[in-house]
Design an enzyme around this catalytic site. Structure first.
Site, PDB file in Angstrom:
ATOM      1  N   ASP A  74      19.124  16.543  16.862  1.00 52.91           N
ATOM      2  CA  ASP A  74      19.570  17.573  15.934  1.00 52.91           C
ATOM      3  C   ASP A  74      19.717  18.847  16.750  1.00 52.91           C
ATOM      4  OD1 ASP A  74      19.903  19.544  14.068  1.00 52.91           O
ATOM      5  OD2 ASP A  74      18.090  19.095  12.911  1.00 52.91           O
ATOM      6  N   ASP A 114      20.830  22.726   2.511  1.00 53.86           N
ATOM      7  CA  ASP A 114      20.231  22.894   3.837  1.00 53.86           C
ATOM      8  C   ASP A 114      20.026  24.380   4.139  1.00 53.86           C
ATOM      9  OD1 ASP A 114      19.647  23.041   6.545  1.00 53.86           O
ATOM     10  OD2 ASP A 114      21.216  21.665   7.179  1.00 53.86           O
TER      11      ASP A 114
END
Lengths: 171, 615
Positions: free
Chosen positions: B25, B202
């Site tokens: 990520d 998010d």
């Protein structure tokens, strides 16, 4: 050199070459192709296989998207019958439909100006109905082997789709 | 099932040469690595037990470090470089990105003046990835064989390509770029559902993204995406710090203000599990200033930020032509969603309990690691991710208009070809401009590449036909081929990415980045060639075992055996070019075989032998 793509989209998915198709079967075959040939399954393969996998899945995706979409499918059906619809050159010669087109365009612009959501909804619904009828007309003409008339219906379809998209976008 | 593919065995014979497939990520604020160990996803920890590695790159005259800036003079630090990857000089938004040094953008490629050299956002991002790679390989004592890197769903071709280039620069093999919201959905196992609509909310340190996904029998589609690239957890800290300062009526210099901001961050985190907290500014060197802040106070102070995220979410939902009741799941991602009122507000607003049981900092990396494991061939799980292209791809036509070649939301990989003709007698070249976006006018879209088709044979106007083939791969990255169809001549195409770098740039950067370059690169190339050679041999041998005798004549089999022997011999030597040539000739000899296998598999599907599996 490449994989044998001589089969048409219907044959690829083992479907009957007609407007009405078995969507369940299409879905299943589509997924079984993807499960076997998707590039994700070839990350450790040779470059040549990677390229083939890309070609096969691109072709399968193109075939699938065409058969899922009424407008694209209609054009493809005529293409198989030897009627190539050239996007750029397709003009509408039917004066009656031309008049109707101009009226609908004007109407749509007026409705967008008024910002009346009820009027807008009704108008959009009307366009959708016209499109639906047009698709049904295409199917009938196609089945009666009247391909010239069927081709005209595709041009009409194109108009309804474009006005529908414009309405959705400008809203 | 792949044709000539071999599965990497879980255990390597050589204990000192362990191979790993990881998910990365690569975040705006922090980055992290996850991998499957003993069948479950694990977040990689370094020696000091850190999991979140700040995406901050610090250049000094002598070295490059990643992480918190060192306490030294003459240091240039880059944070939030993700905001600039794959972008041009005109894309710098000074509110979003503060540049620590001078920069310029010749030919649109952004370059920062770092001491005596110029670095691009690709190289800076590459330093972060190199750091993650080093931590992983030293902690686990092995090599990263392949990785899956996550990118925001809205990333266009240039941004995706740039991310992949950054990985290539530090020697990482990218198996796949995965959309962040898709990764989150995989982490929660939602890919097993037949049909559903999912919202991914998010809220990270500095950015807020919302995506609506549709999952339909393993097909992931991003229906809509939106957000605010300047809204994140840091804004909550700033509001809290301002509140404390006003309430206690104190004046602070810049340094103290920063300390208070860091303290506010700590307070925010304490309030996640506690109803109230006693604040004493003694901690940052200010005497006799105390205050009690309750969670309710904090929620009041930051209320407008939460409301803003909900407004954005509602907008994105309506962009996707869905309403609240259409949503089957909501996933919370990003450390800032730990704040209890975020969960509460989301729940009340959308009338649905959001999924949050996976650590929201980790969930994207976890999804990426699951995908990496599946792609490595180590997993028996069958996950088919069919992504779509997020923005339409088109080319410029007369009058600065865009002609769409591949519409948005087409399932990828996909290809499309168009024929163009010359409009002057004897015209020998044609200029093509590729753009990405949803607008009709070229200047409203993003320029991806400009290139010239050269060597068109001289003919009358309209007689030459140039066929352009656009191919988008499974990562959403474009490549283009041009052929003059009347003569069948493949014309040369020079694609110049508008915001990216070319392959030769990468090679040059690679050379620059390694001290002792010549020798190191030579060794590295030799090693890479040897690995590739062995892999190809294994792949072909295992395929031959299955159906070699069925699909090939004896003569053809012998030919392949000879080519294999030849390659095996070359592998014992130390000449890279010899090995590469032997691989090429082996692959050439096998082309017919590969095609026969591919076709025989297509036939099998068409005969319906596989259909039973799905009934």
């Amino acid at each position: 050199m490449s994989v044998d793509f001589s089969k048409n989209y219907f044959e690829l998915f083992e479907l009957e070459c007609s407007f009405q198709i078995d969507f369940d079967k299409l879905e299943k075959r589509y997924l079984s192709f993807q499960k076997k040939f998707h590039p994700d399954k070839f990350v450790n393969a040779t470059d040549y296989e990677k390229r083939l996998s890309l070609q096969v899945t691109s072709y399968v995706n193109e075939a699938y998207e065409t058969l899922k979409n009424d407008y694209l499918k209609s054009m493809y059906l005529l293409k198989i019958k030897g009627y190539e619809m050239d996007n750029q050159n397709s003009t509408i010669s039917d004066p009656e439909f031309l008049m109707q087109q101009m009226q609908l365009r004007e109407e749509s612009e007026e409705i967008l100006l008024t910002e009346d959501s009820k009027l807008f909804k009704n108008f959009l619904l009307n366009i959708k109905n016209l499109k639906k009828n047009c698709i049904e007309d295409f199917e009938r003409k196609y089945n009666e082997l009247m391909f010239d008339d069927a081709a005209k219906k595709i041009n009409e379809m194109k108009f309804y789709i474009s006005i529908e998209n414009d309405l959705k976008r400008k809203k | 099932m792949a044709l000539l593919q071999i599965s990497e065995p879980g255990k390597s014979q050589d204990p000192h040469n362990k191979k790993f497939y990881v998910g990365i990520d690569l975040g705006t604020t922090n980055s992290l690595v996850a991998l499957i160990q003993n069948g479950a996803p694990n977040i990689l920890k370094d020696k000091n037990n850190n999991e979140l590695f700040p995406s901050v790159v610090n250049y000094s005259k002598a070295s490059v470090t990643v992480g918190k800036p060192l306490d030294i003079e003459d240091q240039i630090s880059f944070s939030s470089i993700k905001r600039l990857i794959g972008k041009g000089i005109n894309d710098i938004d000074k509110d979003e990105f503060y540049s620590p040094c001078k920069y310029h953008g010749d030919d649109n490629i952004l370059k920062f003046e770092v001491f005596d050299k110029l670095v691009t956002p690709i190289e800076i991002s590459s330093e972060i990835l190199r750091h993650l790679k080093n931590i992983t390989e030293s902690t686990l004592d092995g090599n990263i064989e392949g990785c899956v890197i996550t990118v925001p769903a809205y990333f266009d071709d240039a941004q995706r390509q740039a991310t992949k280039d950054a990985a290539k620069l530090c020697g990482l093999n990218t198996l796949r770029l995965l959309n962040e919201p898709t990764a989150a959905a995989i982490a929660y196992g939602l890919d097993n559902k037949e049909v559903s609509k999912v919202m991914v909310y998010d809220l990270g340190g500095g950015t807020f993204d919302v995506s609506i996904l549709s999952l339909d029998n393993g097909v992931f589609k991003v229906l809509a995406t939106g957000g605010d690239s300047a809204l994140g957890g840091d804004d909550f800290d700033t509001l809290l710090a301002d509140y404390i300062q006003n309430k206690l009526k104190i004046d602070l210099d810049i340094k103290k203000k920063y300390e208070l901001f860091m303290y506010a961050k700590e307070i925010k985190e304490i309030l996640t599990d506690n109803e109230s907290v006693n604040i004493n500014l003694d901690k940052i060197g200010i005497k006799d200033k105390e205050l009690i802040i309750s969670r309710v106070d904090f929620e009041k102070i930051t209320d407008r930020l939460v409301k803003r995220t909900l407004e954005i979410s509602e907008g994105v939902l309506s962009d996707s032509n869905l309403s609240t009741q259409d949503l089957d799941e909501i996933i919370l991602v990003g450390g800032s969603t730990r704040m209890p009122n975020i969960k509460n507000f989301v729940k009340i607003f959308f009338n649905k309990e959001p999924l949050s049981n996976i650590n929201p900092d980790n969930v994207v990396a976890v999804g990426a690691s699951i995908q990496a494991n599946i792609m490595s061939g180590n997993s028996s799980e069958e996950l088919l991710l069919l992504d779509v292209i997020p923005l339409s791809l088109g080319i410029e036509t007369m009058g600065e208009l865009v002609e769409v070649i591949i519409p948005r939301n087409s399932t990828i990989p996909t290809s499309s070809s168009k024929e163009y003709t010359t409009f002057k007698d004897g015209q020998s070249a044609m200029s093509i401009h590729v753009v990405q976006g949803e607008r009709d006018i070229v200047s409203d879209c993003r320029s991806l590449a400009k290139f010239t088709v050269n060597d068109i044979p001289p003919m009358l106007a309209g007689a030459a036909r140039v066929r352009l083939e656009f191919q988008i791969d499974a990562n959403g990255i474009l490549s283009i081929n041009a052929t003059e169809t009347t003569t069948g001549k493949v014309t040369s195409v020079e694609v110049k990415p508008s915001y990216g770098i070319t392959d030769s740039d990468i090679e040059k950067m690679l050379k620059d980045s390694i001290d002792n370059a010549e020798e190191d690169i030579k060794n590295r190339h030799l090693k890479e060639a040897a690995v590739e050679g062995n892999r190809v041999i294994l792949a072909i041998k295992s395929a031959l075992d299955i159906d070699g005798s069925e699909l090939l004549s004896e003569e053809e089999q012998n030919e392949i055996s000879h080519a294999i022997e030849n390659l095996e011999k070359k592998l014992k030597g130390s000449n890279k070019d010899n090995i590469i040539n032997a691989i090429k000739s082996l692959e050439n000899v096998c082309e017919t075989y590969v095609e026969r296998r591919m076709n025989s598999n297509i036939q099998k599907i068409m005969k319906g032998t596989d259909i039973k599996e799905y009934n």
